[in-house]
Design an enzyme around this catalytic site. Structure first.
Site, PDB file in Angstrom:
ATOM      1  N   ASP A 181      17.037 111.771-101.704  1.00 15.02           N
ATOM      2  CA  ASP A 181      15.924 111.290-100.875  1.00 15.02           C
ATOM      3  C   ASP A 181      14.870 112.373-100.699  1.00 15.02           C
ATOM      4  O   ASP A 181      15.195 113.505-100.337  1.00 15.02           O
ATOM      5  CB  ASP A 181      16.434 110.869 -99.495  1.00 15.02           C
ATOM      6  CG  ASP A 181      15.300 110.362 -98.610  1.00 15.02           C
ATOM      7  OD1 ASP A 181      14.926 109.191 -98.769  1.00 15.02           O
ATOM      8  OD2 ASP A 181      14.782 111.140 -97.783  1.00 15.02           O
ATOM      9  N   TYR A 233       7.000 115.806 -97.891  1.00 15.78           N
ATOM     10  CA  TYR A 233       7.891 116.961 -97.813  1.00 15.78           C
ATOM     11  C   TYR A 233       7.428 118.123 -98.701  1.00 15.78           C
ATOM     12  O   TYR A 233       7.903 119.245 -98.530  1.00 15.78           O
ATOM     13  CB  TYR A 233       9.312 116.587 -98.231  1.00 15.78           C
ATOM     14  CG  TYR A 233       9.973 115.506 -97.421  1.00 15.78           C
ATOM     15  CD1 TYR A 233       9.457 115.062 -96.204  1.00 15.78           C
ATOM     16  CD2 TYR A 233      11.146 114.896 -97.874  1.00 15.78           C
ATOM     17  CE1 TYR A 233      10.067 114.061 -95.482  1.00 15.78           C
ATOM     18  CE2 TYR A 233      11.771 113.904 -97.152  1.00 15.78           C
ATOM     19  CZ  TYR A 233      11.225 113.473 -95.965  1.00 15.78           C
ATOM     20  OH  TYR A 233      11.837 112.481 -95.257  1.00 15.78           O
ATOM     21  N   LYS A 242       8.521 108.532-100.944  1.00 16.17           N
ATOM     22  CA  LYS A 242       7.762 107.765 -99.962  1.00 16.17           C
ATOM     23  C   LYS A 242       6.262 107.975-100.113  1.00 16.17           C
ATOM     24  O   LYS A 242       5.808 109.095-100.401  1.00 16.17           O
ATOM     25  CB  LYS A 242       8.186 108.172 -98.539  1.00 16.17           C
ATOM     26  CG  LYS A 242       9.692 108.135 -98.329  1.00 16.17           C
ATOM     27  CD  LYS A 242      10.105 108.666 -96.967  1.00 16.17           C
ATOM     28  CE  LYS A 242      11.604 108.820 -96.869  1.00 16.17           C
ATOM     29  NZ  LYS A 242      12.123 109.994 -97.592  1.00 16.17           N
ATOM     30  N   HIS A 257       6.199 105.509 -95.623  1.00 15.46           N
ATOM     31  CA  HIS A 257       6.867 106.558 -94.860  1.00 15.46           C
ATOM     32  C   HIS A 257       6.838 106.308 -93.353  1.00 15.46           C
ATOM     33  O   HIS A 257       7.794 106.614 -92.639  1.00 15.46           O
ATOM     34  CB  HIS A 257       6.213 107.904 -95.169  1.00 15.46           C
ATOM     35  CG  HIS A 257       7.083 109.079 -94.841  1.00 15.46           C
ATOM     36  ND1 HIS A 257       7.020 110.265 -95.513  1.00 15.46           N
ATOM     37  CD2 HIS A 257       8.050 109.263 -93.903  1.00 15.46           C
ATOM     38  CE1 HIS A 257       7.902 111.116 -95.017  1.00 15.46           C
ATOM     39  NE2 HIS A 257       8.536 110.527 -94.026  1.00 15.46           N
TER      40      HIS A 257
END
Length: 329
Positions: A43, A48, A77, A110
């Site tokens: 994931d 990020y 996402k 997200h």
């Protein structure tokens, strides 16, 4: 490994590897350890800023024949700065390029709220540290852009993260391609039973982030300008009930917490950079919590007042009209 079957027929490994809040060097070592341990559900998210590191590791394993692409389940996402229908493809292509993949297995929205796009800033803020929100976020239109990615083969399935039941229903009622999964906060003190039941009734799989109570989140969000004083201080890894059940089964407290969630039919994506804990977090499929264990752990649910990820994390997010956490579930 055990799997959850998604509405499109794909199988999502019930235990995945979370990657938020790691430096590239640490993440590459941790992901190597995770793949060696047997993780195949990975994931990540554009937000990020770690997809390139993940892509390097996956490419090494794929090129060496150590794993087949069809055995991987990669999730990323759409960032909130890409919340217009015409921007979905651009950001998914960026993620695919970084991951060195031709498709992802699951692509998620997200958050329920969108942001203004400002250059290459992934989380744009004004001079006071408040998020630059886009108040015109249109979920129905945005979902059409997500559906186009499935039709183009860039995403095998699409889903949601951090949406409430009303927002999910709105998308379900207008969708050609139904949401396959909801990724949402679930842990011992915030079990989200109403939302999980709602999703299961609609054949939407649920994946839990923060399943161990997010022990490092205070430190992570203090650097982002959030009001961390309002985040509940919890420590489910040292809860007396959890410790008792762990001793009973000769398991770690983390394994008990993960097993409790998995046994509810919910996938989990614990994050760790320690090779031993990475292996232990995967070893939750070889024991069963009995009825008394489950009853005791279920009783520790404290409801939405113990939500950890909320509007006090990023300044201003709770002012968006699609902020998801003002409703019961």
């Amino acid at each position: 490994m055990k799997f959850l079957e998604l509405s499109n027929g794909a199988r999502m490994p019930v235990v995945g590897f979370g990657t938020w809040q790691s430096t590239d060097e640490v993440l590459e070592r941790a992901l190597e350890a995770a793949l060696q341990a047997g993780y195949r559900h990975i994931d990540t998210a554009y937000l990020y800023n770690n997809e390139e590191a993940i892509g390097r590791v996956l490419r090494r394993w794929l090129d060496a024949g150590r794993v087949r692409r069809e055995d991987l389940f990669v999730v990323t996402k759409l960032p909130m700065i890409g919340y217009q229908k015409e921007k979905v493809e651009k950001y998914l292509r960026r993620s695919l390029e970084a991951l060195q993949l031709s498709h992802v297995d699951l692509y998620l929205l997200h958050q329920a709220w969108g942001m203004q796009e400002r250059g290459e800033d992934r989380l744009p803020m004004d001079e006071t540290g408040e998020l630059l929100l886009d108040h015109s976020t249109d979920h129905v239109s945005l979902w059409k852009g997500m559906e186009e990615q499935v039709e183009a083969g860039r995403a095998r399935a699409i889903g949601l993260s951090n949406f409430n039941s009303r927002q999910i229903k709105r998308i379900v009622e207008s969708a050609r391609v139904q949401p396959a999964c909801l990724q949402v906060e679930v842990y011992l003190y915030f079990q989200q039973r109403e939302l999980v039941a709602f999703c299961k009734a609609l054949d939407i799989a649920v994946c839990a982030y923060g399943p161990l109570g997010s022990p490092s989140m205070i430190q992570a969000f203090s650097s982002m300008g959030g009001d961390t004083d309002k985040i509940p201080r919890v420590d489910p890894l040292h809860d007396p009930t959890v410790l008792h059940i762990a001793r009973k089964h000769s398991k770690t407290p983390a394994q008990v917490l993960l097993r409790h969630t998995v046994q509810r039919g919910i996938a989990v994506i614990p994050k760790s950079s320690d090779a031993t804990r990475i292996r232990e977090n995967l070893q939750v499929l070889d024991f069963l919590l009995d009825e008394d264990d489950v009853e005791k752990l279920d009783s520790l649910d404290r409801g939405s007042k113990y939500r950890l990820f909320s509007g006090n994390i990023n300044k201003g997010m709770d002012r968006h009209p699609e902020y998801a956490y003002n409703e019961p579930y």
